[in-house]
Motif scaffolding. Structure first.
Motif, PDB file in Angstrom:
ATOM      1  N   GLY A 163       0.755  -1.172   0.066  1.00  0.00           N
ATOM      2  CA  GLY A 163       0.103   0.149   0.157  1.00  0.00           C
ATOM      3  C   GLY A 163       1.043   1.239  -0.120  1.00  0.00           C
ATOM      4  N   ALA A 164       1.977   1.315   0.689  1.00  0.00           N
ATOM      5  CA  ALA A 164       2.783   2.581   0.766  1.00  0.00           C
ATOM      6  C   ALA A 164       3.381   2.617  -0.472  1.00  0.00           C
ATOM      7  N   ARG A 165       3.931   1.528  -1.340  1.00  0.00           N
ATOM      8  CA  ARG A 165       4.617   1.729  -2.572  1.00  0.00           C
ATOM      9  C   ARG A 165       3.611   2.225  -3.577  1.00  0.00           C
ATOM     10  N   GLY A 171       1.394   8.910  -5.945  1.00  0.00           N
ATOM     11  CA  GLY A 171       1.843  10.429  -5.333  1.00  0.00           C
ATOM     12  C   GLY A 171       2.859  11.214  -6.371  1.00  0.00           C
ATOM     13  N   LEU A 172       3.672  10.313  -6.937  1.00  0.00           N
ATOM     14  CA  LEU A 172       4.578  10.852  -7.937  1.00  0.00           C
ATOM     15  C   LEU A 172       3.955  11.080  -9.224  1.00  0.00           C
ATOM     16  N   ALA A 173       2.899  10.109  -9.617  1.00  0.00           N
ATOM     17  CA  ALA A 173       2.142  10.712 -10.940  1.00  0.00           C
ATOM     18  C   ALA A 173       1.609  11.871 -10.649  1.00  0.00           C
ATOM     19  N   ALA A 174       0.809  11.789  -9.462  1.00  0.00           N
ATOM     20  CA  ALA A 174      -0.014  13.371  -9.373  1.00  0.00           C
ATOM     21  C   ALA A 174       0.706  14.429  -9.284  1.00  0.00           C
ATOM     22  N   LEU A 175       2.132  14.281  -8.689  1.00  0.00           N
ATOM     23  CA  LEU A 175       2.918  15.556  -8.644  1.00  0.00           C
ATOM     24  C   LEU A 175       3.295  16.047  -9.992  1.00  0.00           C
ATOM     25  N   ILE A 176       3.553  14.840 -10.876  1.00  0.00           N
ATOM     26  CA  ILE A 176       4.199  15.426 -12.248  1.00  0.00           C
ATOM     27  C   ILE A 176       2.983  15.883 -12.962  1.00  0.00           C
ATOM     28  N   GLY A 177       1.771  15.312 -12.833  1.00  0.00           N
ATOM     29  CA  GLY A 177       0.445  16.154 -13.187  1.00  0.00           C
ATOM     30  C   GLY A 177       0.533  17.364 -12.830  1.00  0.00           C
ATOM     31  N   GLN A 264       9.709   2.117  10.146  1.00  0.00           N
ATOM     32  CA  GLN A 264      10.625   2.040   9.344  1.00  0.00           C
ATOM     33  C   GLN A 264      11.995   2.795   9.788  1.00  0.00           C
ATOM     34  N   PRO A 265      13.037   2.685   9.062  1.00  0.00           N
ATOM     35  CA  PRO A 265      14.310   3.379   9.895  1.00  0.00           C
ATOM     36  C   PRO A 265      14.170   4.718   9.866  1.00  0.00           C
ATOM     37  N   ALA A 266      14.904   5.422  10.535  1.00  0.00           N
ATOM     38  CA  ALA A 266      15.035   6.915  10.765  1.00  0.00           C
ATOM     39  C   ALA A 266      15.020   7.691   9.641  1.00  0.00           C
ATOM     40  N   TRP A 267      15.933   7.279   8.519  1.00  0.00           N
ATOM     41  CA  TRP A 267      15.924   8.138   7.474  1.00  0.00           C
ATOM     42  C   TRP A 267      14.721   7.798   6.329  1.00  0.00           C
ATOM     43  N   VAL A 268      13.872   6.725   6.473  1.00  0.00           N
ATOM     44  CA  VAL A 268      12.627   6.990   5.811  1.00  0.00           C
ATOM     45  C   VAL A 268      11.703   7.741   6.526  1.00  0.00           C
ATOM     46  N   ARG A 269      11.628   7.823   7.972  1.00  0.00           N
ATOM     47  CA  ARG A 269      10.796   8.867   8.449  1.00  0.00           C
ATOM     48  C   ARG A 269      11.096  10.348   8.359  1.00  0.00           C
ATOM     49  N   ARG A 270      12.449  10.256   8.225  1.00  0.00           N
ATOM     50  CA  ARG A 270      12.894  11.934   7.866  1.00  0.00           C
ATOM     51  C   ARG A 270      12.583  12.353   6.459  1.00  0.00           C
ATOM     52  N   SER A 271      12.515  11.315   5.670  1.00  0.00           N
ATOM     53  CA  SER A 271      11.765  11.594   4.344  1.00  0.00           C
ATOM     54  C   SER A 271      10.489  11.963   4.330  1.00  0.00           C
ATOM     55  N   GLY A 272       9.524  11.189   5.243  1.00  0.00           N
ATOM     56  CA  GLY A 272       8.042  11.669   5.374  1.00  0.00           C
ATOM     57  C   GLY A 272       8.221  12.956   5.954  1.00  0.00           C
ATOM     58  N   MET A 313      10.166  12.982  -4.000  1.00  0.00           N
ATOM     59  CA  MET A 313       9.208  12.057  -4.341  1.00  0.00           C
ATOM     60  C   MET A 313      10.059  10.949  -5.087  1.00  0.00           C
ATOM     61  N   VAL A 314      11.235  11.288  -6.062  1.00  0.00           N
ATOM     62  CA  VAL A 314      11.940  10.210  -6.699  1.00  0.00           C
ATOM     63  C   VAL A 314      12.611   9.584  -5.662  1.00  0.00           C
ATOM     64  N   PHE A 315      13.225  10.342  -4.433  1.00  0.00           N
ATOM     65  CA  PHE A 315      14.075   9.541  -3.664  1.00  0.00           C
ATOM     66  C   PHE A 315      13.085   8.592  -2.706  1.00  0.00           C
ATOM     67  N   ILE A 316      12.025   8.765  -2.471  1.00  0.00           N
ATOM     68  CA  ILE A 316      11.014   8.242  -1.661  1.00  0.00           C
ATOM     69  C   ILE A 316      10.479   6.756  -2.647  1.00  0.00           C
ATOM     70  N   ASN A 317      10.213   7.219  -3.898  1.00  0.00           N
ATOM     71  CA  ASN A 317       9.737   5.898  -4.579  1.00  0.00           C
ATOM     72  C   ASN A 317      10.963   5.163  -5.013  1.00  0.00           C
ATOM     73  N   TYR A 318      12.490   5.435  -4.938  1.00  0.00           N
ATOM     74  CA  TYR A 318      13.422   4.626  -5.249  1.00  0.00           C
ATOM     75  C   TYR A 318      13.740   3.662  -3.949  1.00  0.00           C
ATOM     76  N   ALA A 319      13.742   4.398  -2.863  1.00  0.00           N
ATOM     77  CA  ALA A 319      13.556   3.707  -1.585  1.00  0.00           C
ATOM     78  C   ALA A 319      12.604   2.778  -1.171  1.00  0.00           C
ATOM     79  N   LEU A 320      11.290   3.081  -1.715  1.00  0.00           N
ATOM     80  CA  LEU A 320      10.265   1.974  -1.144  1.00  0.00           C
ATOM     81  C   LEU A 320      10.151   0.746  -2.180  1.00  0.00           C
ATOM     82  N   TRP A 321      10.607   1.219  -3.767  1.00  0.00           N
ATOM     83  CA  TRP A 321      10.482   0.137  -4.635  1.00  0.00           C
ATOM     84  C   TRP A 321      11.560  -0.724  -4.951  1.00  0.00           C
ATOM     85  N   ARG A 322      12.835  -0.430  -3.973  1.00  0.00           N
ATOM     86  CA  ARG A 322      13.880  -1.336  -4.032  1.00  0.00           C
ATOM     87  C   ARG A 322      13.367  -2.847  -3.486  1.00  0.00           C
ATOM     88  N   LYS A 323      13.867  -3.932  -4.042  1.00  0.00           N
ATOM     89  CA  LYS A 323      13.367  -5.267  -3.626  1.00  0.00           C
ATOM     90  C   LYS A 323      14.250  -5.224  -2.194  1.00  0.00           C
TER      91      LYS A 323
END
Length: 324
Positions: A163-165, A171-177, A264-272, A313-323
């Motif tokens: 769900g987060a992914r 969110g990235l698609a909406a921001l680009i729009g 999540q790790p602190a760096w993920v929460r900081r990105s939020g 948003m690019v950073f967040i998507n990259y972080a969340l979608w990495r396997k």
């Protein structure tokens, strides 16, 4: 190490080009130099009496405005330096074994196309479709540079819910729009089509003109400077940008809260937290543009805020979608 610092420097230059481009456009200096790549036939703005005389002879129907011309040329100088930096990145990546090859090559092709769009912006006299494409090219370039940086500096793998992914991707698609809508608003000089809040003054709903407002073809004109659309069309663009902001803001806020509340790790929460802060700042800048009637500093900052939101948003998507 050399590639790391070069990528960081190039990211800074990319942001500078976006900000300088916005400053030039919002200062009505997009046609400060009527030719390309020089200015009135010179490599720099003509300032000497014989240079000015030659420029006036070559462009007899134009008024030479050195202040606007310098804005345009400074923008071109910085963009040229950015092109050299991108070329240097490509060379380093091709020479190194452990770096991506296709992505830096695509970035190099993109910046060549960006240069062409810059030329067409001038030769086609600020045609909105070209101006918006040039703006989007700048945002795409800085996003791909960040992606290349992240690919050369892998993040720790994390486990996140599907769900987060999905929320991050939406969110990235909406921001680009929303950035596209913002570019169309700016290139059609529709930023002040509505000066009331929360939506627009008068019977705005009855005056919406969707077909004309979003038609990429606006006829033949000597120049598109200051816009060629009627008020109803510009108002439609402006209102669309506002409603897009509401939708995008709601999605990004939900994502930011999700990242903050998750285990999540602190760096993920900081990105939020960073996403929420940038979002609130961007909303404040947007409202200020309307209330204060588009002051130059705030309008340029609004463009910069969009770029920083996109990078986040690019950073967040990259972080969340990495396997994991």
């Amino acid at each position: 190490m050399k590639l790391t610092w070069l990528l960081r420097l190039t990211l800074v230059f990319s942001l500078m080009v976006i900000l300088m481009g916005a400053y030039t456009r919002l200062s009505d200096a997009g046609l400060g130099c009527p030719d390309w790549p020089g200015c009135y036939g010179h490599i720099k703005v003509p300032t000497q009496s014989h240079e000015i005389a030659r420029a006036q002879n070559n462009f007899p129907h134009l008024e030479i405005e050195p202040a606007k011309a310098w804005l345009e040329m400074i923008h071109r100088y910085i963009a040229g330096a950015l092109g050299l930096l991108v070329l240097s990145i490509l060379v380093l990546c091709l020479r190194s074994r452990d770096t991506p090859k296709k992505l830096p090559l695509f970035i190099a092709v993109l910046i060549v196309f960006q240069a062409a769009l810059g030329m067409w912006t001038v030769t086609m006299k600020l045609m909105p479709l070209i101006v918006m494409s040039h703006l989007l090219g700048g945002f795409t370039l800085i996003s791909l540079l960040l992606l290349l940086y992240l690919r050369t500096h892998p993040l720790p793998r994390i486990r996140v819910s599907p769900g987060a992914r999905i929320l991050a991707a939406v969110g990235l698609a909406a921001l680009i729009g929303q950035i596209v809508l913002g570019g169309w608003t700016s290139s059609n000089y529709a930023a002040l089509a509505c000066t009331a809040l929360p939506v627009c003054e008068g019977d705005w709903l009855a005056n919406l003109q969707w077909a004309r407002a979003f038609s990429p073809f606006q006829g033949n004109h000597p120049s598109f400077e200051f816009g060629v659309l009627d008020y109803a069309s510009r108002m439609t663009i402006h209102v669309s940008h506002r409603f897009g902001a509401l939708l995008t803001g709601a999605i990004l806020l939900s994502l930011g809260v999700t990242l903050l509340a998750g285990d999540q790790p602190a760096w993920v929460r900081r990105s939020g937290a960073l996403l929420i802060c940038l979002l609130l700042l961007q909303i404040g800048l947007g409202v200020s543009n309307v209330v204060l009637h588009l002051p130059l500093g705030i309008a340029v900052s609004h463009n910069g805020g969009a770029a920083l939101l996109l990078l986040t948003m690019v950073f967040i998507n990259y972080a969340l979608w990495r396997k994991a």
